[in-house]
Design an enzyme around this catalytic site. Structure first.
Site, PDB file in Angstrom:
ATOM      1  N   HIS A  55       0.819  -1.212   0.000  1.00 10.83           N
ATOM      2  CA  HIS A  55       0.000   0.000   0.000  1.00 10.83           C
ATOM      3  C   HIS A  55       0.856   1.266   0.000  1.00 10.83           C
ATOM      4  CE1 HIS A  55      -3.571   2.372   0.931  1.00 10.83           C
ATOM      5  NE2 HIS A  55      -2.864   3.013   1.834  1.00 10.83           N
ATOM      6  N   HIS A 104     -10.443   3.031  -0.268  1.00 15.11           N
ATOM      7  CA  HIS A 104     -10.509   2.582   1.115  1.00 15.11           C
ATOM      8  C   HIS A 104     -11.340   1.301   1.135  1.00 15.11           C
ATOM      9  CE1 HIS A 104      -9.812   4.268   5.359  1.00 15.11           C
ATOM     10  NE2 HIS A 104      -8.687   4.109   4.749  1.00 15.11           N
TER      11      HIS A 104
END
Ligand SMILES: Nc1ncnc2c1ncn2[C@@H]1O[C@H](COP(=O)(O)OP(=O)(O)O)[C@@H](O)[C@H]1O
Ligand SMILES: [Mg+2]
Lengths: 753, 226, 88, 88
Positions: A55, A104
């Site tokens: 990420h 998200h």
């Protein structure tokens, strides 16, 4: 437990460290040891592990994302490109606009409300950190099957979270997407986009320079939430039955963020910061190492000065914590007092936690003892890079050979009519008002267009009428059939949506949602999509300014459809000239711009009527997209058209239905010569739009199209209170409205808010 | 001399900028008032704008009511100064007991943002003089806790005294008792409503310009009485 | 008929913006000596039958799967008792 | 340190859409025999000093003027006790 200081680490080289549990690979751990010339301390290990996660480090995607820079078209508009918190685009009159989309996804599956809310919070801070006032948000969403019980858990929570956070921040929600597909069942996609505006001279960057300058942490206290959230939530497949590594979910406090925004803008106004960074994924680890890495010197941080919500947190946890609503600023010593004063006015806690040093190390201390001593670049910018193997999946050929053009088609007018109603009432094509009515679109008083318009449009300057338009699009079905073309179609549609409202497309942001990079097939999809998007951006002249990658969106071996979501930003000199989508004047002529071919692969029709996905997606003709955009922009500027709506999934009948229902006016259509009624109504050929033209402008408009070589076919007239396709069928607007507007409420009415 | 209309900014206020714009478009001079400052800076009227003051975490308007500026606003409102509470501002007025009743969670539990038709039931207030009795207007509505409740006696009283100033038409968007969208105090100088007139002052950004009348009304009234 | 109460509170490590907002307001209202405030939800359920172990087990299950989100919240189930101090 | 709990519930005559939504969902979740659900708020206050009558009186006042809106809500103040049934 004894504190694992740098000295202690040097003295005890053989201590076993939990690198694997923290998600590091053996060779990554070895590299850390090599960089440091010793074993890392616990705090260093925490920092490296989180910063080197997929990420934060983009280790699998980096090699492909490079193309966005390498192939970037020349653009005078680009003020800040890829690499910063968000790109910045010049929109004229001294204004600059920044925008970015982020994912998200995993947190929103686990805790829909908070996951989605903190998604909005995070992207808003990114925009704020550039020096801009956030002015609008958008939310491209993907959910599992509409009637699946888990969708009833996830969707209402996500929507309430986005609304709850965005509404409370006072940011209008001006658009987004809602798509249902079983492929997103365990992996909903929650992407969030934010747009911000500033003057050119207010652009701020995330770097720490100037020896002696202070590092100020301000905003919420640091708590134990989201510890390891980034590495655990964003990088690993989420598995309910897996080891009990239950993530601590972050909870957002939009009120705190609102204060943070106002406080930060006041600080910018008084020019009190040298560099600034928001705290998002990887919290302080990320902010300190990135600031130091981008700056000229080193940095020293006294971690024990960080204000805590939970006094039992260890230094490692403080470094990893993803507590929301925090920012980190670099401030000249003589400006610190004023900085703190403004924070106090807004009731925002602010603390000097360190300073910029003349060294080249990031050093972190805990009650006077050194626990981190690293070269910041190795943490923030020089993480691992993988050239993951990729290969075209074996099933790709069979999928493409399963041609949707061969599916049985409606023959009679009656059959056409029935399929039209099923299409416009299908969950993906139905009105999303049940969702978007939960979002404030009016706040700030500058919203010129919002959903369900083709793009959202915000006025930037009340005097001159300068404005920006933003649209987001993505079609995972197209991308599954052919990821290269699918990514280009996403861009083309978004670009077209911006132009349809009269704005000139300038720049791109993207959120690339894919499966596991460790699966060569998913990696191929990713590589192809990047290549497609970069190539298309080059032709359209719209550089990618930033974005986000979300990998590991899969459950077991089953990945989501490759889903590149593309946001396009455009500028319009005078928002009074915008083109809305509603047909509101009877008697105006309806023109179809562009070519209609027999293209049904991946179409909404094939999904709704046949539950089919196969064949090839529509062809992309980027030169045609450019021409269409130029015509739509000119026509808006010169007042030749009153309404325009782009054609995308669902084809002509979908677009026409939307324009008619929005304006409360019907239409009479004639199937153009040489086209079959079915293809005319349902094909999804790209590069098309419908417009309504006042009779007084008809000649001027058709001349313009003729001269510039854009096919413009008169297909009907705005009239009556039904959609009538001459000789085939007629459907009253009331019936269309019922089909279009009742679907989503019916699906979700018994879901819990 | 132009008429000065104060717009209070609480931490978490969102529509303060819009309210100031509306005052300006109506021809008044908007004055920004800060929650922590008791001084009203010689304004002639006050608008409590929409938003989520102090996050609205406890109850909407519950914390704002105790802010320093409200001490003076409450005092001045009792002395006759025109005060308009929009959405969160309405909630603050109820929490301050300047207006009776309370606003509760929408009956459908969702935040709702829509263009709402209203009927103006009372044109004798400080903020509605420019409307015609029974006039139907459309302005945006956006709230999560906009359901107006009061006990039956209070509701009857409000009706009898003509203090229901606005009523929802077509749909009741939040479960308000008797379709009440806005009310006033006995003197008519304090008005509160859930819908947002300040978002309907420009054709470009609002559904209509029907909201402008609030601000022109109070300006006229103030000129007339000064 | 019996009443079962389910209290749902955010886990201690989770940020509680609501409780914090209340706590921050206290000094202004003149309240000292309150060192922490947490805000949660209280559900009052009226049960038809007797509140035996089986009924309570079912309520617990309801709380776990529906009334609380155990990722961020803890809950408590109890049979309603008389309160020591009551005001209305 | 002692904990005082303030429970705030809507007055019985006031519509409670949250409680109703829970109740409506129960049959779908397979729960029968719950005849009514009300949803309210629970505040946990940590007091610095001893919880004597004076302290409780102050909390009651706080509840009356601030934590509850007595136009629509009732409240209860009590000192925290052990629960009969606890799950986390
Ligand atoms: N989650 C959402 N949030 C905000 N707006 C949305 C959302 N989903 C859809 N919309 C809006 O609804 C309209 C229709 O969506 P869509 O059919 O996907 O548009 P298009 O096909 O033109 O891209 C657009 O204005 C879009 O911005
Ligand atoms: Mg469109």
């Amino acid at each position: 437990m004894t504190l694992d200081t740098v000295k202690h680490a040097s003295d005890t080289p053989d201590v076993e460290q939990p690198w694997a549990e923290l998600g590091l690979k053996r060779d990554e751990y070895d590299r850390i040891r090599e960089i440091l010339g010793r074993r890392p301390t616990g705090a260093e290990l925490a920092m490296y592990s989180v910063m080197w996660s997929e990420h934060c480090s983009y280790k699998s995607s980096k090699v492909h994302l490079k193309q966005f820079g390498e192939k970037a078209p020349e653009s005078d508009a680009l003020l800040v490109g890829i690499g910063e918190n968000a790109g910045v685009v010049d929109v004229g009159q001294g204004y600059a606009v920044t925008f970015k989309v982020e994912s998200h996804n995993h947190p929103s599956y686990i805790e829909p409300y908070q996951g989605a809310a903190t998604g909005i919070g995070g992207i808003v801070r990114d925009i704020l950190a550039m020096g801009a006032r956030p002015v609008a948000v958008m939310d491209p969403l993907r959910f599992g099957a509409p009637d699946h019980p888990d969708t009833k858990r996830v969707l209402p929570g996500v929507v309430a979270g986005i609304g709850g956070y965005g509404n409370c921040l006072g940011l209008p929600n001006i658009g987004g997407e809602v798509v249902f597909d079983p492929c997103y069942q365990g992996n909903p996609l929650v992407n969030a986009l934010c747009v911000g505006v500033m003057r050119h001279e207010d652009i701020h960057l995330a770097k720490a320079s100037g020896t002696g300058n202070k590092v100020v942490l301000y905003g919420a206290r640091t708590g134990g939430d989201g510890i390891g959230g980034v590495s655990v939530l964003a990088s690993e497949t989420f598995d309910e039955t897996g080891p009990a590594k239950r993530p601590a979910v972050q909870v957002g406090d939009p009120f705190q963020e609102k204060l943070l925004i106002e406080c930060t803008l006041e600080i910018f106004k008084e020019k009190l910061v040298v560099g600034i960074q928001d705290l998002g994924g990887a919290g302080l680890s990320c902010a300190t190492s990135e600031l130091a890495s981008a700056g000229s010197g080193g940095m020293r941080v006294d971690l024990d000065t960080v204000p805590l919500r939970d006094s039992t947190l260890s230094p490692e946890e403080i470094l990893m914590s993803e507590s929301q609503e925090r920012m980190c600023a670099i401030v000249e010593p003589d400006k610190v007092d004023r900085f703190l004063e403004i924070c106090e006015k807004w009731d925002v806690i602010a603390t000097v936690i360190g300073e910029v040093t003349d060294g080249d190390r990031l050093e972190i201390y805990w009650h006077g003892e050194q626990i981190v001593d690293v070269p910041p670049r190795t943490v923030a910018h020089e993480g691992p890079v993988y050239h993951r193997p990729y290969a075209r999946p074996e099933w790709q050929d069979a999928l493409q050979a399963d041609d949707a053009n061969k599916l049985p088609r409606p023959e009679s007018g009656e059959e056409l009519r029935e399929q039209v109603l099923r299409l416009v009432g299908s969950p993906n094509q139905a009105s999303k008002a049940w969702i978007t009515d939960q979002y404030d679109r009016y706040v700030l008083g500058n919203t010129v267009l919002a959903q369900p318009e083709d793009s959202g449009m915000i006025r930037i300057d009340e005097e001159t009428g300068l404005g920006v338009a933003v649209a987001t699009d993505g079609n995972g079905r197209y991308a599954k059939l052919d990821p290269y073309t699918g990514a280009q179609l996403a861009l083309a549609e978004s670009y077209r949506n911006v132009a349809t409202t009269g704005a000139k497309p300038l720049a791109v942001t993207d959120c690339l949602n894919f499966g596991s990079p460790e699966d060569p097939g998913a990696m191929w999809q990713f590589a192809e999509a990047c290549r497609g998007l970069a190539d298309a951006c080059q032709v359209l002249g719209t550089p990618v300014t930033g974005g986000n990658v979300s990998l590991y969106n899969q459950t077991g071996d089953t990945a989501i459809h490759p889903t590149p979501v593309v946001g396009v930003l455009g500028v319009i000199d005078d928002v009074n000239r915008r083109t809305p989508m509603a047909f509101s004047e009877e008697g105006q002529m309806i023109y179809l711009l562009g070519d209609t071919r027999e293209e049904l692969g991946g179409s909404a029709w094939s999904q709704v009527i046949h539950d089919h996905l196969g064949g090839m997606p529509p062809k992309v003709d980027l030169e045609r997209e450019k021409l269409l955009a130029e015509i739509l922009i000119s026509a808006s500027r010169d007042g030749m058209i009153d309404a325009a709506h782009d054609l995308s999934d669902g084809g002509l009948i979908q677009a026409l239905t939307e324009s008619c229902l929005k304006g409360g006016k019907g239409a009479r259509l004639i199937v153009p010569d040489g086209l079959d009624a079915f293809v005319f109504l349902f094909s999804e050929s790209a590069g098309r739009a419908i417009v309504s033209v006042p009779r007084s402008e008809e000649l001027r408009f058709t001349d313009m199209c003729g001269v510039r070589g854009l096919p413009a076919t008169r297909i009907g007239v705005v009239d009556g209170d039904a959609i009538e396709v001459q000789g085939r069928f007629s459907i009253p607007l009331t019936e269309l409205r019922e089909a279009h507007e009742s679907t989503i409420p019916a699906l979700l009415s018994d879901a819990r808010a | 001399m132009t008429t000065r209309i104060g717009v209070v900014t609480f931490p978490g206020s969102l529509d303060d900028v819009d309210a100031r714009r509306a005052v300006r478009l109506a021809g008044g001079e908007p004055v920004a008032l800060w929650h922590g400052d008791k001084n009203l800076h010689q304004v002639d009227a006050v608008v409590l704008p929409g938003g989520f003051s102090y996050g609205d975490y406890l109850r909407c308007g519950a914390i704002a009511r105790f802010s320093p500026v409200m001490e003076t606003v409450i005092e001045q409102a009792r002395a006759g100064m025109p005060v308009l509470g929009i959405c969160n501002g309405f909630q603050v007025l109820c929490e301050s007991h300047l207006l009776p009743g309370a606003l509760t969670r929408n009956d459908h539990l969702h935040f709702v943002c829509r263009d709402q038709r209203l009927r103006v039931e009372n044109t004798a207030t400080a903020w509605t003089g420019d409307y015609a009795e029974g006039e139907e207007i459309t302005v945006p509505l956006k709230n999560g806790e906009g359901g107006y409740v009061a006990d039956e006696r209070t509701l009857d009283e409000l009706e009898a005294e003509g203090r229901v100033v606005f009523r929802y038409l077509d749909v009741n968007p939040n479960g308000s008792r008797r379709d009440i969208a806005g009310i006033c105090n006995e003197a008519g100088n304090v008005v509160g409503l859930m819908p947002h007139p300040e978002h309907a002052v420009e054709a470009l950004t609002g559904p209509t310009t029907d909201g402008l009348g609030f601000f022109t009304s109070v300006l006229k009234k103030l000129v007339a009485t000064s | 008929m019996a009443r079962v109460v389910v209290d749902v509170m955010l886990k201690p490590e989770i940020l509680d913006p609501q409780g914090q907002a209340v706590q921050r307001a206290l000094p202004r209202l003149g309240y000292q000596g309150i060192t922490d405030v947490r805000q949660g939800k209280r559900f009052e359920l009226e049960l038809e039958g007797p509140v035996d172990d089986a009924a309570l087990a079912r309520v617990r299950q309801l709380a776990e799967t529906f009334l609380a989100n155990t990722v961020i919240e803890d809950f408590t189930v109890r049979v309603e008792e008389d309160e020591e101090v009551t005001t209305a």
